[in-house]
Design a protein around this motif. Structure first.
Motif, PDB file in Angstrom:
ATOM      1  N   GLY A  30       0.977  -1.089  -0.102  1.00  0.00           N
ATOM      2  CA  GLY A  30      -0.082   0.002  -0.158  1.00  0.00           C
ATOM      3  C   GLY A  30       0.601   1.184  -0.039  1.00  0.00           C
ATOM      4  N   ASN A  31       0.287   2.287  -0.389  1.00  0.00           N
ATOM      5  CA  ASN A  31       1.031   3.700  -0.615  1.00  0.00           C
ATOM      6  C   ASN A  31       1.389   4.100   0.948  1.00  0.00           C
ATOM      7  OD1 ASN A  31       0.287   3.786  -3.174  1.00  0.00           O
ATOM      8  ND2 ASN A  31      -1.457   4.783  -3.064  1.00  0.00           N
ATOM      9  N   ILE A  32       0.597   3.786   1.877  1.00  0.00           N
ATOM     10  CA  ILE A  32       0.771   4.108   3.300  1.00  0.00           C
ATOM     11  C   ILE A  32       0.750   2.707   3.873  1.00  0.00           C
ATOM     12  CG2 ILE A  32      -0.140   5.101   5.278  1.00  0.00           C
ATOM     13  CD1 ILE A  32      -1.153   7.313   3.857  1.00  0.00           C
ATOM     14  N   LYS A  33       1.713   2.427   4.740  1.00  0.00           N
ATOM     15  CA  LYS A  33       1.741   1.258   5.438  1.00  0.00           C
ATOM     16  C   LYS A  33       1.567   1.564   6.952  1.00  0.00           C
ATOM     17  CE  LYS A  33       5.170  -0.631   2.110  1.00  0.00           C
ATOM     18  NZ  LYS A  33       4.425   0.424   1.076  1.00  0.00           N
ATOM     19  N   ALA A  34       1.061   0.281   7.752  1.00  0.00           N
ATOM     20  CA  ALA A  34       0.957   0.316   8.980  1.00  0.00           C
ATOM     21  C   ALA A  34       1.144  -1.043   9.633  1.00  0.00           C
ATOM     22  CB  ALA A  34      -0.731   0.642   9.287  1.00  0.00           C
ATOM     23  N   PRO A  35       1.374  -1.040  10.798  1.00  0.00           N
ATOM     24  CA  PRO A  35       1.423  -2.401  11.650  1.00  0.00           C
ATOM     25  C   PRO A  35       0.063  -3.475  11.108  1.00  0.00           C
ATOM     26  CG  PRO A  35       2.103  -0.832  12.967  1.00  0.00           C
ATOM     27  CD  PRO A  35       1.330   0.122  11.878  1.00  0.00           C
ATOM     28  N   VAL A  36       0.481  -4.662  10.941  1.00  0.00           N
ATOM     29  CA  VAL A  36      -0.605  -5.437  10.538  1.00  0.00           C
ATOM     30  C   VAL A  36      -0.632  -6.570  11.688  1.00  0.00           C
ATOM     31  CG1 VAL A  36      -1.696  -7.064   8.997  1.00  0.00           C
ATOM     32  CG2 VAL A  36      -0.573  -4.865   8.125  1.00  0.00           C
ATOM     33  N   VAL A  37      -1.703  -6.957  12.284  1.00  0.00           N
ATOM     34  CA  VAL A  37      -1.799  -7.989  13.290  1.00  0.00           C
ATOM     35  C   VAL A  37      -2.932  -9.142  12.838  1.00  0.00           C
ATOM     36  CG1 VAL A  37      -2.262  -8.650  15.611  1.00  0.00           C
ATOM     37  CG2 VAL A  37      -1.179  -6.506  14.963  1.00  0.00           C
ATOM     38  N   LEU A  38      -2.624 -10.359  12.799  1.00  0.00           N
ATOM     39  CA  LEU A  38      -3.335 -11.291  12.370  1.00  0.00           C
ATOM     40  C   LEU A  38      -3.749 -12.214  13.631  1.00  0.00           C
ATOM     41  CD1 LEU A  38      -4.626 -13.423  10.355  1.00  0.00           C
ATOM     42  CD2 LEU A  38      -2.603 -14.606  10.087  1.00  0.00           C
ATOM     43  N   TRP A  39      -4.868 -12.271  13.824  1.00  0.00           N
ATOM     44  CA  TRP A  39      -5.495 -13.026  15.128  1.00  0.00           C
ATOM     45  C   TRP A  39      -5.949 -14.121  14.932  1.00  0.00           C
ATOM     46  CZ3 TRP A  39      -4.951 -10.962  19.981  1.00  0.00           C
ATOM     47  CH2 TRP A  39      -4.499  -9.684  20.048  1.00  0.00           C
ATOM     48  N   LEU A  40      -5.436 -15.389  15.491  1.00  0.00           N
ATOM     49  CA  LEU A  40      -5.859 -16.634  15.122  1.00  0.00           C
ATOM     50  C   LEU A  40      -6.242 -17.295  16.608  1.00  0.00           C
ATOM     51  CD1 LEU A  40      -2.674 -18.139  13.366  1.00  0.00           C
ATOM     52  CD2 LEU A  40      -4.765 -17.123  12.558  1.00  0.00           C
ATOM     53  N   ASP A  41      -7.253 -18.196  16.478  1.00  0.00           N
ATOM     54  CA  ASP A  41      -7.649 -19.091  17.558  1.00  0.00           C
ATOM     55  C   ASP A  41      -6.302 -19.930  17.944  1.00  0.00           C
ATOM     56  OD1 ASP A  41     -10.345 -17.815  17.551  1.00  0.00           O
ATOM     57  OD2 ASP A  41     -11.279 -19.353  16.427  1.00  0.00           O
ATOM     58  N   ARG A  42      -6.531 -20.382  19.247  1.00  0.00           N
ATOM     59  CA  ARG A  42      -5.524 -21.396  19.849  1.00  0.00           C
ATOM     60  C   ARG A  42      -5.080 -22.566  19.024  1.00  0.00           C
ATOM     61  NH1 ARG A  42      -1.191 -21.083  22.572  1.00  0.00           N
ATOM     62  NH2 ARG A  42      -2.190 -19.675  24.134  1.00  0.00           N
ATOM     63  N   LYS A  43      -6.125 -22.982  18.243  1.00  0.00           N
ATOM     64  CA  LYS A  43      -6.072 -24.337  17.332  1.00  0.00           C
ATOM     65  C   LYS A  43      -5.086 -23.961  16.098  1.00  0.00           C
ATOM     66  CE  LYS A  43      -8.403 -27.775  14.620  1.00  0.00           C
ATOM     67  NZ  LYS A  43      -9.727 -28.245  14.138  1.00  0.00           N
ATOM     68  N   ASP A  44      -5.253 -22.881  15.665  1.00  0.00           N
ATOM     69  CA  ASP A  44      -4.665 -22.422  14.348  1.00  0.00           C
ATOM     70  C   ASP A  44      -3.069 -21.824  14.718  1.00  0.00           C
ATOM     71  OD1 ASP A  44      -6.356 -23.123  12.042  1.00  0.00           O
ATOM     72  OD2 ASP A  44      -7.762 -21.678  13.066  1.00  0.00           O
ATOM     73  N   TYR A  45      -3.163 -21.027  15.893  1.00  0.00           N
ATOM     74  CA  TYR A  45      -2.007 -20.702  16.530  1.00  0.00           C
ATOM     75  C   TYR A  45      -0.972 -21.488  16.576  1.00  0.00           C
ATOM     76  CZ  TYR A  45       1.364 -17.526  18.769  1.00  0.00           C
ATOM     77  OH  TYR A  45       2.316 -16.732  19.369  1.00  0.00           O
ATOM     78  N   ASP A  46      -1.283 -22.667  17.289  1.00  0.00           N
ATOM     79  CA  ASP A  46      -0.378 -23.939  17.608  1.00  0.00           C
ATOM     80  C   ASP A  46       0.019 -24.657  16.428  1.00  0.00           C
ATOM     81  OD1 ASP A  46      -0.078 -22.699  20.268  1.00  0.00           O
ATOM     82  OD2 ASP A  46      -1.643 -23.981  21.002  1.00  0.00           O
ATOM     83  N   ALA A  47      -0.880 -24.459  15.290  1.00  0.00           N
ATOM     84  CA  ALA A  47      -0.628 -25.558  14.438  1.00  0.00           C
ATOM     85  C   ALA A  47       0.549 -24.917  13.412  1.00  0.00           C
ATOM     86  CB  ALA A  47      -1.896 -25.839  13.331  1.00  0.00           C
ATOM     87  N   GLU A  48       1.069 -25.934  12.630  1.00  0.00           N
ATOM     88  CA  GLU A  48       2.278 -25.468  11.618  1.00  0.00           C
ATOM     89  C   GLU A  48       1.457 -24.557  10.391  1.00  0.00           C
ATOM     90  OE1 GLU A  48       5.662 -27.231   8.679  1.00  0.00           O
ATOM     91  OE2 GLU A  48       4.353 -28.501   9.563  1.00  0.00           O
ATOM     92  N   TRP A  49       2.138 -23.463  10.347  1.00  0.00           N
ATOM     93  CA  TRP A  49       1.766 -22.269   9.358  1.00  0.00           C
ATOM     94  C   TRP A  49       2.412 -22.713   8.329  1.00  0.00           C
ATOM     95  CZ3 TRP A  49       3.265 -17.737  13.026  1.00  0.00           C
ATOM     96  CH2 TRP A  49       2.543 -17.565  14.155  1.00  0.00           C
TER      97      TRP A  49
END
Length: 288
Positions: A64-83
């Protein structure tokens, strides 16, 4: 007519695939990084199989023309799985991935981020995990947001329709056709929404009662909060903007359940009080 519709869908599909090619390439070779600090944070959620395609959305944001921090929120099951590798590459370039502390469904997109930033004066822009956003996506949200800190800003909104001082069913609400801020405008999160700091503080102050009232309709809860806190909704343009959808990401279950099967109406009835409806009626009369 159905032939022209099908042809239109086919053309749209291949046009979107054409857009995805450079995004896939960027994921492999780009060194563009997500900033770690800023006065606005972009927040989203994803889950399951969709994680294998969320990089298309994220690559469209980071270019994007303007950038900002991006946070992806996951439930525990997906957070602990292999990405997927595609997601790990983005983490290496500064994407922040957080684990939600509960099962909040569609509310995961904003709830953790709102709580983290409440009281800081920072804003949050929410996005969906299956869209390809244009380079000017954040730029135009912030242009209006810097002028109006008292409104919720969306690329896509419905107008709440009433008859005999009662809310009509959700399927009869119409597309907003003005960029004037209004309590009758109902922001839909799919194309992106910017929330001001004052609104974030209010929502966090209400706690997680949405889990009982609107567990599958985050847009309903957030509009009710906007109505009660005095934040009108303003559409960026006079007509809604729909951005390209990443193919094969939309199962449609939530859309069908909430819209066609009346799920939104059930949750709307639980949330909107007589005082809320009276405020909408007054807004309708003043604008007509």
């Amino acid at each position: 007519m159905w032939i022209s519709y099908v042809l239109g869908q086919v053309v749209s599909f291949f046009f979107t695939l054409f857009r995805m090619i450079p995004l896939a390439w960027n994921n492999r070779v780009s060194r563009t990084r997500f900033p770690q600090e800023g006065d606005v944070v972009i927040s989203l959620t994803s889950h399951g199989e969709r994680l294998t395609r969320v990089h298309y959305t994220l690559e469209s944001i980071v270019r994007g023309n303007i950038k900002a921090p991006v946070v992806l929120w996951l439930d525990r099951k997906d957070y602990d799985a292999e990405w997927p590798k595609t997601l790990r590459r983005l983490v290496g370039r500064g994407l922040q991935v957080r684990c939600s502390d509960g099962l909040y469904g569609p509310h995961t997109k904003y709830w953790g981020q709102f709580r983290e930033l409440a009281g800081t004066g920072k804003r949050v822009a929410t996005i969906d995990d299956d869209m390809i956003y244009p380079e000017w996506f954040l730029e135009r949200l912030l242009f209006i947001g810097d002028l109006r800190s008292d409104v919720v800003i969306a690329y896509r909104a419905h107008r709440i329709e009433l008859r005999d001082d009662k809310l009509l069913p959700y399927v009869k609400w119409t597309a907003a056709d003005t960029c004037r801020a209004s309590y009758l405008h109902f922001a839909t999160g799919v194309s992106g929404v910017l929330y001001p700091a004052s609104f974030i503080d209010y929502v966090v102050g209400q706690g997680d009662v949405f889990q009982e009232l609107t567990p599958r309709a985050d847009d309903v809860w957030l509009h009710a909060c906007a109505l009660r806190s005095g934040h009108r909704v303003r559409q960026v343009y006079s007509h809604p903007r729909n951005f390209a959808v990443v193919p094969s990401t939309q199962s449609g279950a939530l859309v069908i359940g909430n819209t066609l099967m009346g799920g939104n109406d059930e949750q709307i009835q639980r949330v909107y009080s007589a005082e809320d409806v009276a405020k909408l009626v007054a807004a309708s009369r003043s604008e007509d």
